[in-house]
Design a protein around this motif. Structure first.
Motif, mmCIF file in Angstrom:
data_model
loop_
_atom_site.group_PDB
_atom_site.id
_atom_site.type_symbol
_atom_site.label_atom_id
_atom_site.label_comp_id
_atom_site.label_asym_id
_atom_site.label_seq_id
_atom_site.Cartn_x
_atom_site.Cartn_y
_atom_site.Cartn_z
ATOM 1 N N ASP A 104 26.562 0.269 2.172
ATOM 2 C CA ASP A 104 25.371 1.082 1.974
ATOM 3 C C ASP A 104 24.185 0.362 2.617
ATOM 4 N N LYS A 105 23.807 0.804 3.792
ATOM 5 C CA LYS A 105 22.753 0.116 4.538
ATOM 6 C C LYS A 105 21.357 0.421 3.999
ATOM 7 N N SER A 106 21.269 1.305 2.995
ATOM 8 C CA SER A 106 19.966 1.574 2.393
ATOM 9 C C SER A 106 19.625 0.554 1.303
ATOM 10 N N LYS A 107 20.608 -0.263 0.923
ATOM 11 C CA LYS A 107 20.375 -1.283 -0.097
ATOM 12 C C LYS A 107 19.396 -2.339 0.411
ATOM 13 N N THR A 108 18.580 -2.848 -0.473
ATOM 14 C CA THR A 108 17.679 -3.946 -0.118
ATOM 15 C C THR A 108 17.858 -5.157 -1.020
ATOM 16 N N LYS A 109 18.677 -5.032 -2.071
ATOM 17 C CA LYS A 109 18.913 -6.151 -2.974
ATOM 18 C C LYS A 109 20.388 -6.544 -2.917
ATOM 19 N N TYR A 110 20.632 -7.828 -2.674
ATOM 20 C CA TYR A 110 21.990 -8.329 -2.478
ATOM 21 C C TYR A 110 22.207 -9.601 -3.280
ATOM 22 N N ASP A 111 23.470 -9.900 -3.513
ATOM 23 C CA ASP A 111 23.807 -11.195 -4.098
ATOM 24 C C ASP A 111 23.570 -12.312 -3.082
ATOM 25 N N VAL A 112 24.032 -12.080 -1.849
ATOM 26 C CA VAL A 112 23.958 -13.106 -0.802
ATOM 27 C C VAL A 112 23.389 -12.496 0.474
ATOM 28 N N ILE A 113 22.423 -13.173 1.059
ATOM 29 C CA ILE A 113 21.903 -12.796 2.372
ATOM 30 C C ILE A 113 22.226 -13.920 3.341
ATOM 31 N N ALA A 117 21.048 -15.582 -3.396
ATOM 32 C CA ALA A 117 21.338 -16.788 -2.627
ATOM 33 C C ALA A 117 21.194 -16.448 -1.154
ATOM 34 N N VAL A 118 20.885 -17.462 -0.358
ATOM 35 C CA VAL A 118 20.714 -17.279 1.085
ATOM 36 C C VAL A 118 21.502 -18.354 1.818
ATOM 37 N N ILE A 119 22.185 -17.948 2.873
ATOM 38 C CA ILE A 119 22.852 -18.899 3.780
ATOM 39 C C ILE A 119 22.175 -18.813 5.132
ATOM 40 N N ILE A 120 21.668 -19.939 5.603
ATOM 41 C CA ILE A 120 21.041 -20.012 6.924
ATOM 42 C C ILE A 120 22.112 -20.379 7.937
ATOM 43 N N ALA A 121 22.367 -19.478 8.877
ATOM 44 C CA ALA A 121 23.405 -19.696 9.894
ATOM 45 C C ALA A 121 22.869 -19.289 11.260
#
Length: 335
Positions: free
Chosen positions: A23-32, A130-134
């Motif tokens: 669902d690309k309309s989502k803006t809240k995620y567990d992990v970005i 949480a965020v992962i910088i890659a």
């Protein structure tokens, strides 16, 4: 039923199941996950398989450095090699099949000062637990005529990746630090001769590295010199050198040219938000953890030593496992 049989059935079920429609309309995620090279896609696969709503923000040119690479021979699982862009397409599809949402948008700002973390693109604001910088790193370029034309056609930025393609050829290496000497020494395994081009009168490499290079009869040194032009037909054939003291030009036959003048980690976005070292690489506090609890890093954005697709993928796996542990331990505080 044995435990191994249960695991086998789970794998088969995973392979046969239809990919989730994100669902690309989502803006809240567990992990970005910010970035979409081997580390970002691998992290996406692991996070999604662990059951987390996962978003990859890939930028406008997803795939990292492998998008500009031709044949990849050293990534396990491909007996006859695979083209770099094809490998990235397969990783992207696999991550999507696991349920990862992938948005090809550029991140323009982040806010790691409060939770949930905020990640802003040119068109949307996202929140993540949480965020992962890659975001990777880019090799510094010479900026000379022919460099872009012959990139992937004899011009390379990774001796470990591409050295075996240049057996019994004259090879040029540009640089004077430890990385350049290490690459030149490695390339002597394949080359007829390795011509090391350095702008200064002395190398910047450590003494032990210099001694090894000077004692290697295959390495030819060109001091006070710079490559000014790269020429060829379908692939590189020659490098034009200019002596910076006399302005004299020399033409070297070259089957390959390796640029080893450093890398630029893509971390400008995170200055003032997380700890970076003097060269801009992410400083890891522990494993893949940054100094901000809940923000992790994976791949070339912190790895100045290996810079391989397989190690980047490995760091992506590690970061996802660390994220899982973090989210599990902090589940009660992030509801």
């Amino acid at each position: 039923m044995m435990a191994g049989d249960t695991a086998g059935e789970a794998v088969l079920e995973s392979r046969d199941s239809e990919p989730k429609i994100p669902d690309k309309s989502k803006t809240k995620y567990d992990v970005i996950i910010i970035g979409a090279g081997p580390s970002g896609y691998t992290a996406g696969i692991y996070c999604s398989r662990a059951g987390y709503d996962t978003l990859i923000l890939s930028g406008l040119l997803p795939g990292g450095q492998l998008v500009n690479t031709t044949e990849v021979e050293n990534y396990p699982g491909f007996e006859n090699g695979i083209m770099g862009p094809d490998l990235m397409i397969d990783m992207r599809k696999q991550s999507q099949r696991m349920g990862t949402t992938i948005v090809d948008d550029v991140v323009v700002d982040v806010d790691f000062r409060r939770k949930p973390f905020k990640v802003l693109t040119a068109s949307e604001e996202y929140e993540g637990r949480a965020v992962i910088i890659a975001t990777g790193a880019n090799p510094r370029k010479l900026g000379v005529e022919g460099e872009e034309t012959f990139s992937g056609k004899g011009v390379s930025y990774c001796a470990t990746c591409d050295g075996p393609f240049f057996r019994n050829q004259e090879i040029v290496v540009v640089g004077g630090g430890d990385s350049a000497i290490e690459e030149a020494t490695f390339l002597t395994k394949f080359a007829t001769n390795v011509h090391l081009i350095h702008r200064r009168a002395e190398l910047r490499a450590s003494k032990i590295m210099q001694e090894r290079a000077f004692n290697n009869e295959k390495i030819k040194f060109h001091f006070d010199s710079a490559v000014t032009k790269i020429t060829g037909d379908q692939k590189i054939q020659q490098a034009v050198l200019k002596n910076l003291k006399t302005n004299e030009e020399t033409i070297l036959d070259a089957g390959g040219l390796f640029v080893a003048i450093g890398h630029e980690p893509n971390t400008q976005l995170f200055k003032g938000q997380i700890d970076l070292d003097d060269e801009g690489y992410v400083v890891l506090k522990n494993k893949t953890h940054t100094n901000i609890e809940g923000v992790f890093a994976a791949g070339d954005v912190h790895d100045r030593s290996y810079r391989q697709a397989i190690t980047a993928a490995g760091f992506g796996c590690m970061s996802a496992i660390d994220v899982d542990k973090y989210l599990t331990e902090n589940a009660d505080t992030q509801q």
